[in-house]
Structures are given as C-alpha cells and as structure tokens.
Design an enzyme around this catalytic site. Sequence first.
Site, mmCIF file in Angstrom:
data_model
loop_
_atom_site.group_PDB
_atom_site.id
_atom_site.type_symbol
_atom_site.label_atom_id
_atom_site.label_comp_id
_atom_site.label_asym_id
_atom_site.label_seq_id
_atom_site.Cartn_x
_atom_site.Cartn_y
_atom_site.Cartn_z
ATOM 1 N N GLY A 1 0.830 -1.210 0.000
ATOM 2 C CA GLY A 1 0.000 0.000 0.000
ATOM 3 C C GLY A 1 0.862 1.256 0.000
ATOM 4 O O GLY A 1 0.581 2.234 -0.712
ATOM 5 N N ASP A 2 1.924 1.237 0.793
ATOM 6 C CA ASP A 2 2.832 2.401 0.851
ATOM 7 C C ASP A 2 3.513 2.611 -0.512
ATOM 8 O O ASP A 2 3.732 3.750 -0.951
ATOM 9 C CB ASP A 2 3.909 2.186 1.928
ATOM 10 C CG ASP A 2 3.300 1.885 3.285
ATOM 11 O OD1 ASP A 2 2.141 2.285 3.505
ATOM 12 O OD2 ASP A 2 3.977 1.239 4.099
HETATM 13 N N1 LIG Z 1 -2.429 -10.779 -4.680
HETATM 14 C C1 LIG Z 1 -1.957 -9.669 -5.298
HETATM 15 N N2 LIG Z 1 -1.580 -9.715 -6.609
HETATM 16 C C2 LIG Z 1 -1.109 -8.640 -7.238
HETATM 17 N N3 LIG Z 1 -0.939 -7.430 -6.640
HETATM 18 C C3 LIG Z 1 -1.280 -7.337 -5.345
HETATM 19 C C4 LIG Z 1 -1.806 -8.428 -4.593
HETATM 20 N N4 LIG Z 1 -2.053 -8.017 -3.323
HETATM 21 C C5 LIG Z 1 -1.689 -6.711 -3.289
HETATM 22 N N5 LIG Z 1 -1.233 -6.317 -4.490
HETATM 23 C C6 LIG Z 1 -0.732 -4.982 -4.873
HETATM 24 O O1 LIG Z 1 -0.590 -4.200 -3.708
HETATM 25 C C7 LIG Z 1 -1.507 -3.115 -3.725
HETATM 26 C C8 LIG Z 1 -1.978 -2.830 -2.318
HETATM 27 O O2 LIG Z 1 -2.580 -3.982 -1.778
HETATM 28 P P1 LIG Z 1 -3.761 -3.938 -0.711
HETATM 29 O O3 LIG Z 1 -3.691 -5.227 0.031
HETATM 30 O O4 LIG Z 1 -5.030 -3.602 -1.385
HETATM 31 O O5 LIG Z 1 -3.387 -2.665 0.190
HETATM 32 P P2 LIG Z 1 -2.686 -2.489 1.613
HETATM 33 O O6 LIG Z 1 -1.297 -3.095 1.471
HETATM 34 O O7 LIG Z 1 -2.668 -1.022 1.804
HETATM 35 O O8 LIG Z 1 -3.550 -3.227 2.603
HETATM 36 C C9 LIG Z 1 -2.590 -3.532 -4.711
HETATM 37 O O9 LIG Z 1 -3.263 -2.449 -5.323
HETATM 38 C C10 LIG Z 1 -1.768 -4.296 -5.748
HETATM 39 O O10 LIG Z 1 -1.100 -3.400 -6.613
HETATM 40 O O1 LIG Z 2 1.118 2.366 11.472
HETATM 41 P P1 LIG Z 2 0.459 1.038 11.234
HETATM 42 O O2 LIG Z 2 -0.936 1.144 10.712
HETATM 43 O O3 LIG Z 2 0.561 0.126 12.444
HETATM 44 O O4 LIG Z 2 1.253 0.304 10.072
HETATM 45 C C1 LIG Z 2 2.622 0.058 10.181
HETATM 46 C C2 LIG Z 2 3.015 -1.088 9.324
HETATM 47 O O5 LIG Z 2 2.553 -0.842 8.003
HETATM 48 C C3 LIG Z 2 3.638 -0.867 7.087
HETATM 49 O O6 LIG Z 2 4.030 0.484 6.858
HETATM 50 C C4 LIG Z 2 3.207 -1.544 5.815
HETATM 51 O O7 LIG Z 2 2.015 -0.924 5.342
HETATM 52 P P2 LIG Z 2 1.248 -1.411 4.032
HETATM 53 O O8 LIG Z 2 1.400 -2.905 3.948
HETATM 54 O O9 LIG Z 2 -0.180 -0.941 4.229
HETATM 55 O O10 LIG Z 2 1.893 -0.706 2.882
HETATM 56 C C5 LIG Z 2 4.746 -1.614 7.794
HETATM 57 O O11 LIG Z 2 6.041 -1.240 7.387
HETATM 58 C C6 LIG Z 2 4.509 -1.290 9.245
HETATM 59 O O12 LIG Z 2 4.909 -2.347 10.064
#
Ligand SMILES: Nc1ncnc2c1ncn2[C@@H]1O[C@H](COP(=O)(O)OP(=O)(O)O)[C@@H](O)[C@H]1O
Ligand SMILES: O=P(O)(O)OC[C@H]1O[C@](O)(COP(=O)(O)O)[C@@H](O)[C@@H]1O
Length: 305
Positions: free
Chosen positions: A245-246
């Site tokens: 997500g980041d």
């Molecule tokens: N199973 C997957 N296959 C391909 N891309 C993925 C998959 N899971 C996550 N991603 C990539 O990571 C991005 C963020 O994933 P998501 O799980 O929706 O967000 P977050 O990490 O913020 O919870 C997605 O938009 C996609 O680009």
């Molecule tokens: O501040 P929060 O919500 O606890 O999230 C921190 C965690 O999220 C992350 O930034 C990863 O976030 P994403 O998977 O949503 O991109 C990790 O590096 C960290 O451990």
Amino acid sequence: MIYTVTMNPSIDCFMELSELVEGATNRASEQRMVPGGKGINVSRVLHRFDIGSILLGFTAGFTGAFLKEELTAEGLQAHFTDTPGMTRINMKLKTAKETEVNGPSPEISQDYVSELLRKLELADKDDLLVLSGSLPPSLPADTYRTIAEKTPLKTVVDTSGIPLQKALSARPYLIKPNIDELTALYGQESADTSGAVLLARKAVADGAKNVLVSRGAESALLVSADRVLEAAVPSGTIHSTVGAGDSMVAGFLAGLANGHPPEEAFRWSIAAGSATAFSESLCSKKLVEELLPSVSVNEYKEESV
Ligand SMILES: Nc1ncnc2c1ncn2[C@@H]1O[C@H](COP(=O)(O)OP(=O)(O)O)[C@@H](O)[C@H]1O
Ligand SMILES: O=P(O)(O)OC[C@H]1O[C@](O)(COP(=O)(O)O)[C@@H](O)[C@@H]1O
C-alpha cells in the site's frame, strides 16, 4: 520537496516459518529486520525512483537509533525527533499466510507535535506532505487534520479509522484506503466494485480530492469529483504484501513528480504496489518499469454504478 511524516515508525521483523502453532515454541528459518512504518516506506520507494524526500516523525530508544542509522546509510534524509520510550517492533510472520503483530507506540506528547510543526515551517508552499500510518494513541485522533490545516502544503493522508475520517475535512489532495479501510470508514462490512465507488465518492464529498482505493489482487480505483478510473492489477507470485500500500502512494507521487497526469500516476501506483507484493522487500524501480505495460486503466462504466 516531499515531506513524509511517520508518527509511529517501526522496525519490521520478518520471520519465515513452515507453520505457526499457537501456544508452542515456533522456530523461524529466516529472519530479517528493516525500517518500517508507512511514511518511511513511501520515502524508501521514492528514493528508488531517485526522488528525494525528508523523513519526519518520532523515534525512540535503541530501535529508533537503528532506524535512523539504516535510513541514513540508505541515503535518506532522516530528520526524526527523538522522544522517550522505544520505537516499536512489528512482527511479520510468513507461513502459507501472512500474520502481522504490530507493537505498541511509545507515548508521544503534544509538545512533540508542536516541534514537528516547527520543522514543517521550513517547507516551501509548493512542497508535498505525506501523513502516513497509525497515530500514537496518546495523541488526539484529529492530529493529522490539525497538521494538515496548519500547513499550506498539498497533503496526502494514508491512515484509517477516526484519524482518517477527521482528516477529510482538511481537504487532503489524496487518501489511499484499502477496501477494508474504506468500508470501515462508512460503517460497512464489505463492498463490491460499485459499492467501493459509492463509498469513495462519499469520501470525495467529505473532502478528499482524490481517493485511491486498493482492493488487493482484485482491482484498484481512482475516484475524484469528475471521474472514476478502474485498473486491473497484474498477476504474479506474492512474496510479501507488507509495504504494498505504501508503495502505491510512492508510485503515484513518483508518477506525478515525473510530470505525468493523475491517470498515468495511477498506473505507476499499481505497478509499484504489485512490484512490492511480488518482491521480498520493497519494489525496485526495474520491476515497476517491467510491470507498467501490463497495467491498463479504464473509465469506470457509469451505468453500472
Ligand atoms: N495478490 C496480489 N496480486 C497482485 N498485486 C497485489 C496483490 N495483493 C496486493 N497487491 C498490490 O498491492 C496493492 C496494495 O494492496 P492492498 O492489500 O489492497 O493494500 P494495503 O497493502 O494497503 O492493505 C494492490 O493495489 C496491488 O497493486
Ligand atoms: O502504522 P500502522 O498502521 O501500524 O502500520 C505500520 C506497518 O505498516 C507498514 O508500513 C506496511 O504498510 P502497508 O502494507 O499498508 O503498505 C509496515 O512497514 C509497518 O509495520
């Protein structure tokens, strides 16, 4: 310049194990510790795109010292403020599934937020501010809104729950909820694509200029007042979605910084998110570039909303 703020950074400790048995002594086959926290990850990915940023936020104790050392060694401008306590450790346990245990934040007093605001006074009005991650529970839930309102900077907010809800009235340029964060924001259990579009439009009505919604492997949406874009996500083998997500936030900002319009920045965002999901750690520029051609963006069909 881009300023990233990580109020609650972490050391992310990744462990791989064949299975996780509750109540037993589990032994990992691999262990890796890296700087973590949402704003920090945004800065680390931007750096891979040769885009500079200044990292702000709070670090504490020997874990905080490790963070600063690692980030500085990587060539990043880590301008954190030291506070009492200990920067948290977030456990990322990889079996066939991913299990996360994020540690508690040290207590941060309001004085440190005032100090952060003083650091932001050095920013130019054309700079961009990224406010990312959870807030230390000792701070008021409207802390991001307060910071966004007190600076003239274009602001990106990537957080969840009440801090996100409160930040909307500060009219952020971009928010990036995943689908669970978006549904939770409006008290819903789940949403399909059309439901997600409706909720993202609510977030726009509530103040966000752009809403970037990630839906894991399913799709992603970019919703603003005048249009809704939908993109399919590339398929591949997932190594770790931590930081995906980041990476989307960083990919979007890298696209804009390279002079692209939002619809093209949206493509960069998805390529970066998926490149991280397909990598052991955060994405490389090379993999993002390789994935870009496979990301297509379309106008969302209005009649099916
Ligand atoms: N199973 C997957 N296959 C391909 N891309 C993925 C998959 N899971 C996550 N991603 C990539 O990571 C991005 C963020 O994933 P998501 O799980 O929706 O967000 P977050 O990490 O913020 O919870 C997605 O938009 C996609 O680009
Ligand atoms: O501040 P929060 O919500 O606890 O999230 C921190 C965690 O999220 C992350 O930034 C990863 O976030 P994403 O998977 O949503 O991109 C990790 O590096 C960290 O451990």
